[in-house]
Design a protein around this motif. Structure first.
Motif, PDB file in Angstrom:
ATOM      1  N   MET A   1      37.994  33.244  52.650  1.00  0.00           N
ATOM      2  CA  MET A   1      36.844  34.415  52.601  1.00  0.00           C
ATOM      3  C   MET A   1      37.787  36.138  51.567  1.00  0.00           C
ATOM      4  N   LYS A   2      37.203  36.604  51.421  1.00  0.00           N
ATOM      5  CA  LYS A   2      37.407  38.250  50.950  1.00  0.00           C
ATOM      6  C   LYS A   2      38.098  38.715  51.462  1.00  0.00           C
ATOM      7  N   SER A 439      48.431  38.609  40.692  1.00  0.00           N
ATOM      8  CA  SER A 439      47.481  38.155  41.882  1.00  0.00           C
ATOM      9  C   SER A 439      46.746  39.451  41.865  1.00  0.00           C
ATOM     10  N   LEU A 440      47.313  40.390  41.391  1.00  0.00           N
ATOM     11  CA  LEU A 440      46.498  41.892  41.446  1.00  0.00           C
ATOM     12  C   LEU A 440      44.826  40.935  40.862  1.00  0.00           C
ATOM     13  N   ALA A 441      44.899  40.639  39.884  1.00  0.00           N
ATOM     14  CA  ALA A 441      43.834  40.675  38.896  1.00  0.00           C
ATOM     15  C   ALA A 441      43.196  39.010  39.480  1.00  0.00           C
ATOM     16  N   ARG A 442      44.283  38.159  40.299  1.00  0.00           N
ATOM     17  CA  ARG A 442      43.104  37.337  40.769  1.00  0.00           C
ATOM     18  C   ARG A 442      42.856  37.683  42.551  1.00  0.00           C
ATOM     19  N   TRP A 443      43.212  38.630  42.837  1.00  0.00           N
ATOM     20  CA  TRP A 443      42.530  39.057  43.938  1.00  0.00           C
ATOM     21  C   TRP A 443      40.633  39.658  43.365  1.00  0.00           C
ATOM     22  N   GLN A 444      41.209  40.757  42.116  1.00  0.00           N
ATOM     23  CA  GLN A 444      39.969  41.414  42.066  1.00  0.00           C
ATOM     24  C   GLN A 444      38.579  40.748  41.174  1.00  0.00           C
ATOM     25  N   ILE A 445      39.144  39.163  40.528  1.00  0.00           N
ATOM     26  CA  ILE A 445      38.729  38.027  40.552  1.00  0.00           C
ATOM     27  C   ILE A 445      37.279  37.250  42.025  1.00  0.00           C
ATOM     28  N   THR A 446      38.128  37.740  42.862  1.00  0.00           N
ATOM     29  CA  THR A 446      38.460  36.926  44.329  1.00  0.00           C
ATOM     30  C   THR A 446      36.830  38.250  45.057  1.00  0.00           C
ATOM     31  N   ASP A 447      37.155  39.368  45.143  1.00  0.00           N
ATOM     32  CA  ASP A 447      36.038  40.274  45.306  1.00  0.00           C
ATOM     33  C   ASP A 447      35.283  40.712  44.608  1.00  0.00           C
ATOM     34  N   GLY A 448      35.024  39.923  43.567  1.00  0.00           N
ATOM     35  CA  GLY A 448      33.394  40.469  42.692  1.00  0.00           C
ATOM     36  C   GLY A 448      33.883  41.081  41.964  1.00  0.00           C
ATOM     37  N   HIS A 449      34.707  41.434  41.079  1.00  0.00           N
ATOM     38  CA  HIS A 449      35.413  42.515  39.674  1.00  0.00           C
ATOM     39  C   HIS A 449      34.385  41.835  38.403  1.00  0.00           C
ATOM     40  N   THR A 450      34.290  42.584  37.695  1.00  0.00           N
ATOM     41  CA  THR A 450      33.501  42.019  36.396  1.00  0.00           C
ATOM     42  C   THR A 450      35.276  42.461  35.407  1.00  0.00           C
ATOM     43  N   ARG A 451      35.566  44.050  35.863  1.00  0.00           N
ATOM     44  CA  ARG A 451      36.050  44.134  35.112  1.00  0.00           C
ATOM     45  C   ARG A 451      38.211  44.686  35.712  1.00  0.00           C
ATOM     46  N   ASP A 464      32.461  35.924  31.229  1.00  0.00           N
ATOM     47  CA  ASP A 464      32.930  34.597  31.297  1.00  0.00           C
ATOM     48  C   ASP A 464      33.290  34.242  31.909  1.00  0.00           C
ATOM     49  N   GLU A 465      32.252  33.368  33.015  1.00  0.00           N
ATOM     50  CA  GLU A 465      32.705  32.598  34.172  1.00  0.00           C
ATOM     51  C   GLU A 465      34.367  32.014  34.448  1.00  0.00           C
ATOM     52  N   LYS A 466      33.764  31.168  33.494  1.00  0.00           N
ATOM     53  CA  LYS A 466      35.114  30.162  32.892  1.00  0.00           C
ATOM     54  C   LYS A 466      36.456  30.551  32.934  1.00  0.00           C
ATOM     55  N   SER A 467      36.227  31.781  32.258  1.00  0.00           N
ATOM     56  CA  SER A 467      37.586  32.032  32.577  1.00  0.00           C
ATOM     57  C   SER A 467      38.667  33.117  33.598  1.00  0.00           C
ATOM     58  N   GLN A 468      36.989  33.461  34.309  1.00  0.00           N
ATOM     59  CA  GLN A 468      37.917  34.005  35.822  1.00  0.00           C
ATOM     60  C   GLN A 468      37.984  32.654  36.269  1.00  0.00           C
ATOM     61  N   LEU A 470      39.817  30.215  35.064  1.00  0.00           N
ATOM     62  CA  LEU A 470      40.713  29.868  34.885  1.00  0.00           C
ATOM     63  C   LEU A 470      41.782  30.674  35.700  1.00  0.00           C
ATOM     64  N   MET A 471      41.304  32.154  35.168  1.00  0.00           N
ATOM     65  CA  MET A 471      42.376  32.602  35.884  1.00  0.00           C
ATOM     66  C   MET A 471      42.949  32.674  37.237  1.00  0.00           C
ATOM     67  N   LEU A 472      41.682  32.256  38.226  1.00  0.00           N
ATOM     68  CA  LEU A 472      41.902  31.910  39.753  1.00  0.00           C
ATOM     69  C   LEU A 472      43.114  31.112  39.910  1.00  0.00           C
ATOM     70  N   LEU A 473      42.851  29.605  38.669  1.00  0.00           N
ATOM     71  CA  LEU A 473      43.911  28.747  39.025  1.00  0.00           C
ATOM     72  C   LEU A 473      45.164  29.277  38.453  1.00  0.00           C
ATOM     73  N   LEU A 474      45.094  30.161  38.267  1.00  0.00           N
ATOM     74  CA  LEU A 474      46.906  31.088  37.588  1.00  0.00           C
ATOM     75  C   LEU A 474      47.787  31.211  38.596  1.00  0.00           C
ATOM     76  N   ASP A 475      48.231  30.509  39.586  1.00  0.00           N
ATOM     77  CA  ASP A 475      49.366  30.739  40.460  1.00  0.00           C
ATOM     78  C   ASP A 475      50.460  30.514  40.731  1.00  0.00           C
ATOM     79  N   GLY A 476      50.555  29.345  39.495  1.00  0.00           N
ATOM     80  CA  GLY A 476      51.744  28.861  39.379  1.00  0.00           C
ATOM     81  C   GLY A 476      52.329  27.810  39.745  1.00  0.00           C
ATOM     82  N   THR A 477      50.748  27.159  40.564  1.00  0.00           N
ATOM     83  CA  THR A 477      51.450  26.430  40.836  1.00  0.00           C
ATOM     84  C   THR A 477      50.870  24.328  39.984  1.00  0.00           C
ATOM     85  N   HIS A 478      49.770  25.402  39.360  1.00  0.00           N
ATOM     86  CA  HIS A 478      49.002  24.132  37.631  1.00  0.00           C
ATOM     87  C   HIS A 478      49.682  23.863  36.911  1.00  0.00           C
TER      88      HIS A 478
END
Length: 516
Positions: A1-2, A439-451, A464-468, A470-478
């Motif tokens: 959820m956003k 986590s700021l960048a990951r939140w912005q991607i989740t919220d639909g930001h392209t910048r 790039d959708e793949k880079s987005q 990947l960024m969401l997966l970079l939460d320190g657990t993977h």
């Protein structure tokens, strides 16, 4: 959820503003960051509050797109933002809550309501407001800077400027006539863009007027609908000559410090004969010189820093002051293998058209060393050491190069090839087994930001959708194997995908998104 899905918007229609109807694009503005303001203040001999422990106020903060990333990156500093539009503020508050930030407050508030007891701030930011509000609000902005700015504080105010805006106003006035009977924002935007295109298409001959129209259309096409609506179609848009703005600021006990970009104050872009004439025209004062510069450049927008009138300013900084800053440069050599050790001329390309051609070995080595360390900043002596290592200079001879490097950096700074900083942001370019992105960048991607905003307070386009993903997966657990499985839906022993993952991680690291 956003985060904004859970907002309860109970505002009445009467409480909404034009910025609720059409949202203005809010993003990180590196020129407003306390690091930039503190660097320039220190450069001119002031003693501003340290960036890591400061108080910042932003007037007209919108949804906090500029202020929230500052608070995220400077957890020991305090941030306050106010804006009259309730919906952007509500969204910003949701973002603050989602990120768990405790050092920032966003408040729906009229600028006119700010009183002297609202607080004292080391840095006051007002971007994109001053020219677009009535005179009473403009005077209030300056009064806030007078009453709420710390003794060694810095105020940043941007505004539309003459003479350049005379040309922009021509298009704006034609648009105003065309849209005089249209109220619906979307239709105003559509019809406004259509008229600008029509005017250009109707003037195909290469006349001076056609050239002006074409440039205005180009600028309009480069603006988002929100920026076009609020900047070009606003009922209020008052530009100023620089000397007028400075005179208004003086009435409130404020004096001109500099522009937010030191390059805007340089004259070396002109031929020597022009520089000499400019020196004569501007000999009466710095203000006169700056005004003549605006005449020469056709300036249409300024980003001015102010301080208190009783604060002494050193207008001739000593080059050795450069040794107290951190240095970065995104400049890259044109040659794949630049020759650093002899007098061969090499060319380096930086941001916004900044270039340097030099055969000076130390100059080449310094810019090359900065390019290799980018985005990490280097202290002066660290840069000196890395530069001289590239030149194979003996350790016991290195102090003889201090003055030379100081003057090289001075010229490079004024030319816009290097940037100076007062602190090191908390990011890493090292890729760990379990990478962690902001986590700021990951939140912005989740919220639909392209910048999205990196840890150097820069707004970066990640389309790039793949880079987005990947960024969401970079939460320190993977770990890397888990990243390959989730990103590519493949086995982690696929060497091609493993190499592609590393390349993507390196790109993310170089964009300053990874947390230490």
């Amino acid at each position: 959820m956003k985060p904004d899905d859970s907002l309860e918007c109970s505002m009445t229609d009467e409480s909404l503003t034009a910025y609720d109807e059409v949202w203005y694009p809010n993003a990180a503005l590196s020129q407003t960051h306390p690091d930039r303001l503190a660097t320039l203040a220190n450069w001119f001999g002031l003693s501003p509050a340290p960036v890591e422990h400061c108080r910042v106020l932003e007037l007209g903060c919108g949804d906090g797109g500029n202020l929230i990333p500052m608070a995220y990156g400077l957890p020991d500093s305090q941030f306050t933002g106010i804006d009259l539009a309730p919906q952007p503020i509500a969204k910003g508050q949701a973002m603050v809550k989602a990120l768990g930030l405790l050092n920032i407050t966003l408040e729906k508030m009229d600028i006119l309501e700010v009183s002297p007891d609202f607080g004292v701030f080391d840095y006051i930011i007002t971007h994109g407001i001053y020219s677009w509000v009535p005179e009473t609000v403009r005077e209030k902005i300056l009064a806030i800077c007078q009453a709420n700015l710390a003794d060694n504080g810095i105020a940043y105010i941007s505004y539309n400027a003459y003479p350049g805006c005379h040309i922009r106003n021509m298009m704006r006035e034609m648009l105003a006539f065309h849209l005089r009977d249209i109220d619906e924002p979307g239709e105003k935007i559509r019809q406004g863009r259509a008229l600008a295109r029509f005017l250009v298409e109707a003037n195909p001959e290469p006349t001076a007027y056609a050239g002006v129209l074409a440039k205005q259309l180009e600028d309009i096409n480069n603006r988002s609908d929100g920026a076009f609506y609020h900047d070009d179609l606003s009922e209020m848009n008052q530009p100023f000559y620089f000397y007028q703005f400075v005179a208004d600021a003086a009435r409130f006990g404020l004096q001109y410090l500099c522009e937010a970009s030191i390059q805007d104050m340089q004259t070396q872009i002109f031929p020597p004969s022009i520089v000499a004439t400019l020196a004569v025209l501007g000999k009466q004062s710095l203000i006169a010189k700056e005004q003549y510069l605006d005449f020469l450049k056709g300036k249409q927008f300024r980003q001015t820093l102010l301080c208190r009138q009783n604060v002494p300013i050193n207008r001739e900084p000593k080059p050795e002051l450069l040794q107290t800053f951190f240095v970065t440069s995104s400049a890259r050599p044109v040659s794949t293998h630049p020759n650093l050790k002899n007098q061969t001329v090499e060319e380096f390309l930086g941001n916004k058209g900044a270039t340097m051609k030099t055969g000076h070995p130390l100059a080449k080595a310094a810019i090359f060393a900065l390019s290799r360390s980018h985005p990490v900043a280097l202290g002066f002596h660290d840069l000196l050491e890395k530069s001289l290592e590239l030149l194979d200079v003996e350790t016991n001879q290195r102090m003889a190069y201090v003055d030379a490097l100081t003057h090289i950096l001075l010229q490079s700074y004024e030319a816009g090839l290097v940037d100076l900083h007062t602190f090191q942001p908390r990011f890493t370019v090292e890729i760990s087994d379990r990478p962690l992105a902001s986590s700021l960048a990951r939140w912005q991607i989740t919220d639909g930001h392209t910048r999205i905003t990196n840890l150097r307070h820069q707004s970066i386009k990640v389309a790039d959708e793949k880079s987005q993903q990947l960024m969401l997966l970079l939460d320190g657990t993977h770990d890397h194997a888990a990243l390959i499985r989730q990103l590519y839906k493949a086995k982690p022993d696929d060497e091609t995908l493993a190499n592609e993952l590393v390349a993507r991680l390196e790109e993310i690291a170089q964009l300053a998104f990874l947390i230490q």
